[in-house]
Every structure is written in structure tokens, then in C-alpha cells.
Design an enzyme around this catalytic site. Sequence first.
Site, PDB file in Angstrom:
ATOM      1  N   HIS A   1      32.803 -44.435 -54.965  1.00 22.58           N
ATOM      2  CA  HIS A   1      32.886 -43.928 -53.610  1.00 22.58           C
ATOM      3  C   HIS A   1      34.046 -43.115 -53.423  1.00 22.58           C
ATOM      4  O   HIS A   1      34.026 -42.178 -52.304  1.00 22.58           O
ATOM      5  CB  HIS A   1      32.176 -45.088 -52.571  1.00 22.58           C
ATOM      6  CG  HIS A   1      31.004 -45.274 -52.593  1.00 22.58           C
ATOM      7  ND1 HIS A   1      30.570 -45.925 -53.862  1.00 22.58           N
ATOM      8  CD2 HIS A   1      29.909 -45.191 -52.036  1.00 22.58           C
ATOM      9  CE1 HIS A   1      29.120 -46.303 -53.597  1.00 22.58           C
ATOM     10  NE2 HIS A   1      28.836 -45.878 -52.379  1.00 22.58           N
TER      11      HIS A   1
ATOM     12  N   ARG B   1      31.377 -20.829 -41.599  1.00 19.52           N
ATOM     13  CA  ARG B   1      30.748 -22.111 -41.584  1.00 19.52           C
ATOM     14  C   ARG B   1      30.859 -22.917 -42.871  1.00 19.52           C
ATOM     15  O   ARG B   1      31.251 -24.093 -42.956  1.00 19.52           O
ATOM     16  CB  ARG B   1      29.190 -22.129 -40.897  1.00 19.52           C
ATOM     17  CG  ARG B   1      28.617 -23.495 -41.069  1.00 19.52           C
ATOM     18  CD  ARG B   1      27.129 -23.389 -40.460  1.00 19.52           C
ATOM     19  NE  ARG B   1      26.266 -22.436 -41.268  1.00 19.52           N
ATOM     20  CZ  ARG B   1      25.084 -22.300 -41.091  1.00 19.52           C
ATOM     21  NH1 ARG B   1      24.483 -22.551 -39.862  1.00 19.52           N
ATOM     22  NH2 ARG B   1      24.183 -21.649 -42.010  1.00 19.52           N
TER      23      ARG B   1
ATOM     24  N   ARG C   1      32.070 -42.525 -61.618  1.00 18.13           N
ATOM     25  CA  ARG C   1      31.187 -42.891 -60.212  1.00 18.13           C
ATOM     26  C   ARG C   1      32.136 -43.975 -59.511  1.00 18.13           C
ATOM     27  O   ARG C   1      32.305 -45.062 -59.780  1.00 18.13           O
ATOM     28  CB  ARG C   1      29.635 -43.341 -60.509  1.00 18.13           C
ATOM     29  CG  ARG C   1      28.874 -43.565 -59.135  1.00 18.13           C
ATOM     30  CD  ARG C   1      27.556 -44.151 -59.302  1.00 18.13           C
ATOM     31  NE  ARG C   1      26.764 -44.239 -58.303  1.00 18.13           N
ATOM     32  CZ  ARG C   1      26.894 -45.065 -57.021  1.00 18.13           C
ATOM     33  NH1 ARG C   1      27.840 -46.042 -57.379  1.00 18.13           N
ATOM     34  NH2 ARG C   1      26.207 -45.041 -56.053  1.00 18.13           N
TER      35      ARG C   1
ATOM     36  N   LEU D   1      23.220 -28.933 -36.492  1.00 15.63           N
ATOM     37  CA  LEU D   1      23.798 -27.822 -37.411  1.00 15.63           C
ATOM     38  C   LEU D   1      23.910 -26.635 -36.405  1.00 15.63           C
ATOM     39  O   LEU D   1      22.701 -26.142 -36.288  1.00 15.63           O
ATOM     40  CB  LEU D   1      23.168 -27.664 -38.588  1.00 15.63           C
ATOM     41  CG  LEU D   1      23.787 -26.562 -39.347  1.00 15.63           C
ATOM     42  CD1 LEU D   1      25.243 -26.980 -39.949  1.00 15.63           C
ATOM     43  CD2 LEU D   1      22.785 -26.191 -40.577  1.00 15.63           C
TER      44      LEU D   1
ATOM     45  N   LYS E   1      27.008 -28.876 -42.873  1.00 16.77           N
ATOM     46  CA  LYS E   1      26.079 -28.303 -43.662  1.00 16.77           C
ATOM     47  C   LYS E   1      26.170 -28.782 -45.418  1.00 16.77           C
ATOM     48  O   LYS E   1      26.637 -28.137 -46.114  1.00 16.77           O
ATOM     49  CB  LYS E   1      25.955 -26.796 -43.815  1.00 16.77           C
ATOM     50  CG  LYS E   1      24.714 -26.234 -44.302  1.00 16.77           C
ATOM     51  CD  LYS E   1      24.686 -24.509 -43.656  1.00 16.77           C
ATOM     52  CE  LYS E   1      23.337 -24.258 -44.351  1.00 16.77           C
ATOM     53  NZ  LYS E   1      22.223 -24.577 -43.623  1.00 16.77           N
TER      54      LYS E   1
ATOM     55  N   GLU F   1      17.143 -30.703 -33.131  1.00 23.08           N
ATOM     56  CA  GLU F   1      16.860 -29.603 -33.618  1.00 23.08           C
ATOM     57  C   GLU F   1      15.455 -29.876 -34.556  1.00 23.08           C
ATOM     58  O   GLU F   1      15.025 -30.930 -34.471  1.00 23.08           O
ATOM     59  CB  GLU F   1      17.888 -28.985 -34.592  1.00 23.08           C
ATOM     60  CG  GLU F   1      18.406 -30.166 -35.824  1.00 23.08           C
ATOM     61  CD  GLU F   1      19.489 -29.618 -36.186  1.00 23.08           C
ATOM     62  OE1 GLU F   1      19.972 -28.309 -36.204  1.00 23.08           O
ATOM     63  OE2 GLU F   1      20.467 -30.369 -37.091  1.00 23.08           O
TER      64      GLU F   1
ATOM     65  N   TYR G   1      26.926 -26.484 -48.655  1.00 20.84           N
ATOM     66  CA  TYR G   1      26.263 -25.371 -49.090  1.00 20.84           C
ATOM     67  C   TYR G   1      26.332 -24.441 -47.987  1.00 20.84           C
ATOM     68  O   TYR G   1      26.293 -24.913 -46.761  1.00 20.84           O
ATOM     69  CB  TYR G   1      24.928 -25.493 -49.717  1.00 20.84           C
ATOM     70  CG  TYR G   1      23.629 -25.842 -48.673  1.00 20.84           C
ATOM     71  CD1 TYR G   1      22.840 -25.056 -48.218  1.00 20.84           C
ATOM     72  CD2 TYR G   1      23.850 -27.134 -47.864  1.00 20.84           C
ATOM     73  CE1 TYR G   1      21.974 -25.390 -47.283  1.00 20.84           C
ATOM     74  CE2 TYR G   1      22.713 -27.327 -47.040  1.00 20.84           C
ATOM     75  CZ  TYR G   1      21.831 -26.278 -46.697  1.00 20.84           C
ATOM     76  OH  TYR G   1      20.792 -26.775 -45.858  1.00 20.84           O
TER      77      TYR G   1
END
Length: 287
Positions: free
Chosen positions: A110, A58, A108, A211, A155, A187, A39
Site C-alpha cells: 500500500h 486539472r 504489491r 469533481l 480525477k 453530482e 486520468y
Amino acid sequence: MIPDVDNDSMVYLNGDFVRLGDAKVSVLDRGFIFGDSIYDVVPVYGGKPFRMDGHLARLQRSLESVRIDAGWTLAQWEVLVFDLIARYAPKNGDCLVYIQVTRGVARRDHAFPKGVAPTIFAMVSPFKRPTPAQREQGLTAISLPDIRWLRCEIKTTSLLGNVLAKQAAVDAGVDEVVQFRDGCLSEGSSCNIWVVKNGTLLAPPRDNLILEGVRYAFLEQLAFEAGVPFEARPISEREVDEADELMLTSASKEVLPIVRYNGKPVGAGRPGAVYAKLRAGYDRAVE
């Protein structure tokens, strides 16, 4: 119905603009099952996106890092942002454009699924700039070990570590946390942290442990314009404890001072001179 959410607002979902209350994705969407999604958030001032190129670049980097092929160019992301602003943002108002891309819907497993289209979602939400009290009186923070994974430069929506860090701040009755990994500053829960010592602005290196906020390069630019020396390097816990000033930056918080840290005043216990210069530069850029 979700409390405090405008379910009648319109959002973008997989090529259509739909009412938020009607927007649905499968429970097998990998963003829901695995947090297998990326996102970004673009702030908008007066109807105009701010530092959009950095946010969209980004977004693309993060997608490439986790090998999600959205099939979109930067120009197409820009069109989506402007379209959302034109359709749904308050006229000449401030807002946030949120964009999320998942690997899509699949059984489902991985391993990456094959031949699956990504889920692309975007919405506009209100944006209230930091208050005069936050700007002029500052924030409070505590230190916390950084327990997150080792690819913080991506992100991703897999934000449980950040959520736990933010809740630690809420439980302690402070505004933010300052996280450390192996004795060095990383951070905050959802922001970059800055240290000032002897007039020099310090930040952790741009690596996989943080980030790199779009405001990182921006603040470095503002420091240069204001004649403030800047260094990117590892910063120890002791240096943070003994800082003359502490600050945080993010898309929604802009740049704000931290005036109390672990229950003690930072420097003189009020916003400092370097913060004042950077804050003024930030405001000029927004205007």
C-alpha cells in the site's frame, strides 16, 4: 481481442506509439492493483482541442494531489495531445484524447514505492456529439445517495462508486443519476448537475465533494454572457425536486437538459429557456 474496439488503432505507452492490441502493462502496475492513477479526457472538435488548458491543468492538480510525479510539464502534455491528434484523429474530425498516469509497477504494497517510473498511457477514441433528440427532447434521471469517497475533486481512475451509480441509472431505465450527500446535491455519475430556479443558475460549491468539471467555469462564463444570474452554494434535495430546469455537463455530453426526474416532469417537462441560452453559447464556442 476486445469486441467493438479497434485493436489496430495506435496508442501512446511510456514513450512509444504502439498498436492498441499490442499495448501491455504489468499486472503489478499500481493502476491495475490499486486504482492508483489519474486520468483526464480532452475533447477535440474539427481536429482542434477544446478547453485543453483546463483539462491539462486539472490533470496536473490531480497528480499533485496524490503525489504522483510524472516529470512532465504542461507544455509536454500539450505536445502529446497535438501529436495524438495529428497522428490518429480523423482529419478535421471530432475525437477524445484520453490520458492516464499510474504510480508505476512495483511489489504489491500500500505504501508508495520508491524509485519507480510512472506508467503514462494515452489514446484517441471516437467522439459523437449529443444527438438532436438528446438536445431537443432532453434526458431522464433519478436521485441516488452519494456513496463515494471524500476526495471527489481528484480525477482518479478509482471509479467504482461512479460505475455503480451509472449502472443504477441503466437498471432504472433512465439516462443519469443525481447524487446527494447529507441532503445536498453533489453530482451525476460522471457529470456536473445544474439547477435553475426563477431564472437563476445554481451549482454546488467547488469543493472536495464534486469533481469540478472543466465545463463548470465555462458554464458560469456562458451564464454571465447570456445575462443569467449564477450562484454556487449548497443545494437541497427539495430545491432539486422543485427546480424549473435541470441540466448536466461533461466533456462528452457537453450541456444537456434533464426533463424528467424521479418519474416526474422537470418544470414544463421540456428543455427550458436558460438551457437554450447556454446551449447556444456552447455551440458558438465550439464553432
